[in-house]
Design a protein around this motif. Structure first.
Motif, PDB file in Angstrom:
ATOM      1  N   SER B 101      26.958  -4.033 -41.493  1.00 47.48           N
ATOM      2  CA  SER B 101      25.994  -4.050 -42.573  1.00 47.48           C
ATOM      3  C   SER B 101      25.732  -5.490 -43.194  1.00 47.48           C
ATOM      4  O   SER B 101      24.614  -5.701 -43.687  1.00 47.48           O
ATOM      5  N   GLN B 102      26.755  -6.364 -43.141  1.00 42.30           N
ATOM      6  CA  GLN B 102      26.432  -7.748 -43.402  1.00 42.30           C
ATOM      7  C   GLN B 102      25.393  -8.641 -42.615  1.00 42.30           C
ATOM      8  O   GLN B 102      25.059  -9.628 -42.937  1.00 42.30           O
ATOM      9  N   VAL B 103      25.178  -8.219 -41.740  1.00 42.95           N
ATOM     10  CA  VAL B 103      24.647  -9.037 -40.579  1.00 42.95           C
ATOM     11  C   VAL B 103      23.059  -8.467 -40.334  1.00 42.95           C
ATOM     12  O   VAL B 103      22.775  -7.437 -40.133  1.00 42.95           O
ATOM     13  N   LEU B 104      22.320  -9.697 -40.279  1.00 44.00           N
ATOM     14  CA  LEU B 104      20.897  -9.197 -40.005  1.00 44.00           C
ATOM     15  C   LEU B 104      20.633  -9.166 -38.610  1.00 44.00           C
ATOM     16  O   LEU B 104      21.190  -9.769 -37.591  1.00 44.00           O
ATOM     17  N   SER B 105      19.539  -8.449 -38.371  1.00 41.97           N
ATOM     18  CA  SER B 105      19.279  -8.229 -36.994  1.00 41.97           C
ATOM     19  C   SER B 105      17.719  -8.507 -36.816  1.00 41.97           C
ATOM     20  O   SER B 105      16.660  -8.231 -37.906  1.00 41.97           O
ATOM     21  N   GLY B 106      16.936  -9.113 -35.994  1.00 39.91           N
ATOM     22  CA  GLY B 106      15.525  -9.618 -35.711  1.00 39.91           C
ATOM     23  C   GLY B 106      15.275  -9.531 -34.365  1.00 39.91           C
ATOM     24  O   GLY B 106      16.013  -9.048 -33.659  1.00 39.91           O
ATOM     25  N   LYS B 107      14.214  -9.977 -34.138  1.00 35.38           N
ATOM     26  CA  LYS B 107      13.588  -9.715 -32.834  1.00 35.38           C
ATOM     27  C   LYS B 107      14.511 -10.752 -31.722  1.00 35.38           C
ATOM     28  O   LYS B 107      14.306 -10.141 -30.701  1.00 35.38           O
ATOM     29  N   SER B 108      14.757 -11.638 -32.075  1.00 35.96           N
ATOM     30  CA  SER B 108      15.694 -12.363 -31.210  1.00 35.96           C
ATOM     31  C   SER B 108      17.181 -12.479 -31.467  1.00 35.96           C
ATOM     32  O   SER B 108      17.707 -13.177 -30.841  1.00 35.96           O
ATOM     33  N   LEU B 109      17.513 -11.259 -32.224  1.00 31.66           N
ATOM     34  CA  LEU B 109      18.950 -11.131 -32.444  1.00 31.66           C
ATOM     35  C   LEU B 109      19.143  -9.573 -32.446  1.00 31.66           C
ATOM     36  O   LEU B 109      18.324  -8.874 -33.013  1.00 31.66           O
ATOM     37  N   GLN B 110      20.091  -9.124 -31.638  1.00 32.35           N
ATOM     38  CA  GLN B 110      20.187  -7.918 -31.267  1.00 32.35           C
ATOM     39  C   GLN B 110      21.726  -7.278 -31.136  1.00 32.35           C
ATOM     40  O   GLN B 110      22.564  -8.130 -30.425  1.00 32.35           O
ATOM     41  N   TRP B 111      22.105  -6.059 -31.559  1.00 32.83           N
ATOM     42  CA  TRP B 111      23.299  -5.507 -31.482  1.00 32.83           C
ATOM     43  C   TRP B 111      23.263  -4.740 -30.141  1.00 32.83           C
ATOM     44  O   TRP B 111      22.226  -3.737 -30.214  1.00 32.83           O
ATOM     45  N   ILE B 112      24.096  -5.029 -29.071  1.00 30.05           N
ATOM     46  CA  ILE B 112      23.978  -3.752 -27.950  1.00 30.05           C
ATOM     47  C   ILE B 112      25.392  -3.201 -27.844  1.00 30.05           C
ATOM     48  O   ILE B 112      26.387  -3.669 -28.052  1.00 30.05           O
ATOM     49  N   LYS B 113      25.167  -1.892 -27.664  1.00 27.46           N
ATOM     50  CA  LYS B 113      26.532  -1.067 -27.613  1.00 27.46           C
ATOM     51  C   LYS B 113      27.207  -1.729 -26.313  1.00 27.46           C
ATOM     52  O   LYS B 113      26.626  -1.744 -25.233  1.00 27.46           O
ATOM     53  N   ILE B 114      28.586  -1.627 -26.434  1.00 27.02           N
ATOM     54  CA  ILE B 114      29.398  -1.940 -25.455  1.00 27.02           C
ATOM     55  C   ILE B 114      29.217  -1.408 -24.270  1.00 27.02           C
ATOM     56  O   ILE B 114      29.038  -1.843 -23.119  1.00 27.02           O
TER      57      ILE B 114
END
Lengths: 228, 228
Positions: B101-114
């Protein structure tokens, strides 16, 4: 953005048995900083010769001691503003295991027993580097065949047990230790016998240069009456 | 002897829970090599700002995500001729744990599931880097409180168990897991209650930001009938 890069070295903690005790190789520095101080062997990466960090570590070990590293393991990378008076410096730290008979020793190259290292003045943060490598090596010795890499090509089971005991710092029960080592299947008789003070001892050698991982850790004797 | 030094970077494997699954942060590269490819966040050491490798890693994490690293661990240093098309390159690899929740996500930044990372094309040897960090984190999760660093400040015991199960990949028996976690003494009730689909749940928080080491490793249930 491009900054001036930190100094980058590979630092080597070379373990061997010297006079039957676990020892570390130190060299006398011939340049500043810490000129004429004892220090761990270190070297730079030569991008035109070395294909990898491990290859660079092996090359420095070979050039320094004549020794081919049978076992080499990266432990940590240290880097900060303080560790080298010249400025920002990064050391990639490896430990290696040497059969001491294979290694030359000279005026600027010495084996120091682990127990004697503590009181010695060493260059840089070398004490911290040695501590972290010793801890890793001791931990791994609890459940692997790594101590055997410090022995000469042929060894007796008594020498083997003494190697484990010297590294781990506790005594082991002879019968169960031998059973465990022999059952693991990485030892074979060489057919030779050593005649020492006591009765003649069968000599063994390793059947593989891959470390063996025991399913359970090695334990010391709980009762000193069990020790021979 | 002075050689041209290898490129030196710090590479970050940032783990967090995203949509209830363990995920890794990737950034879209805006420069060669691997321009427009997804890659692990990486950065250089700035010798005038950073006092240590860990400080440099924390600074890059903060600049990239806004996140203060509660937990950061060095895993390995990779270096060879092949990993970067520009030439000899060394990456000092850290993994960090982020409360998502503390981490921003943007167009050039993504979380990818393991589980989705496997099929993805990533820059450099990033797959190898992620694998080694995941293995270290999973191993440590077996005997530490590290999975709790991925949770928001307040969490229920059910969320906590799900975090462990998601990281370790096996189910645990609810009653003994809760007893063990509560007896360890690093949790306290916040006094708040969450009203979800099921019955209301007590919320907890960590009493210390030091990882706790359990005396025995955490085990999965042997019989699926025991799982709620």
């Amino acid at each position: 953005m491009q900054y001036e890069q930190p100094l980058l070295t590979i630092d080597l903690v070379v373990f061997a048995f010297h006079q039957e005790e676990l020892s570390v190789l130190v060299v006398k520095r011939d340049a500043c900083p810490f000129e004429h101080h004892w220090a761990l062997p270190q070297g730079e990466i030569n991008p035109t010769i070395d294909v990898s960090l491990e290859a660079a570590a092996k090359r420095h070990l070979k050039q320094l001691t004549g020794y081919e590293a049978l076992y080499l393991e990266q432990v940590q990378t240290l880097g900060n503003q303080q560790r080298d008076p010249r400025g920002w410096s990064v050391a990639i730290v490896y430990y290696c295991l040497a059969a001491s008979s294979q290694v030359l020793s000279g005026k600027s190259l010495q084996w120091i027993k682990i127990n004697d290292i503590v009181g010695m003045k060493l260059a840089f943060d070398n004490h911290q580097v040695i501590d972290s490598c010793l801890q890793r090596f001791q931990n791994k010795s609890l459940y692997t065949s790594l101590p055997l890499f410090l022995l000469p090509e042929e060894f007796s089971l008594t020498e083997l047990q003494k190697a484990y005991e010297s590294i781990l710092g506790f005594k082991m029960e002879k019968k169960s230790f031998r059973r465990r080592l022999l059952e693991a299947g990485f030892l074979e008789k060489t057919g030779n016998i050593r005649r020492a003070k006591h009765r003649p001892a069968q000599l063994y050698r390793l059947t593989s240069l891959q470390p063996y991982f025991f399913p359970r850790i090695i334990e010391g004797v709980r009762d000193s009456k069990n020790v021979e």
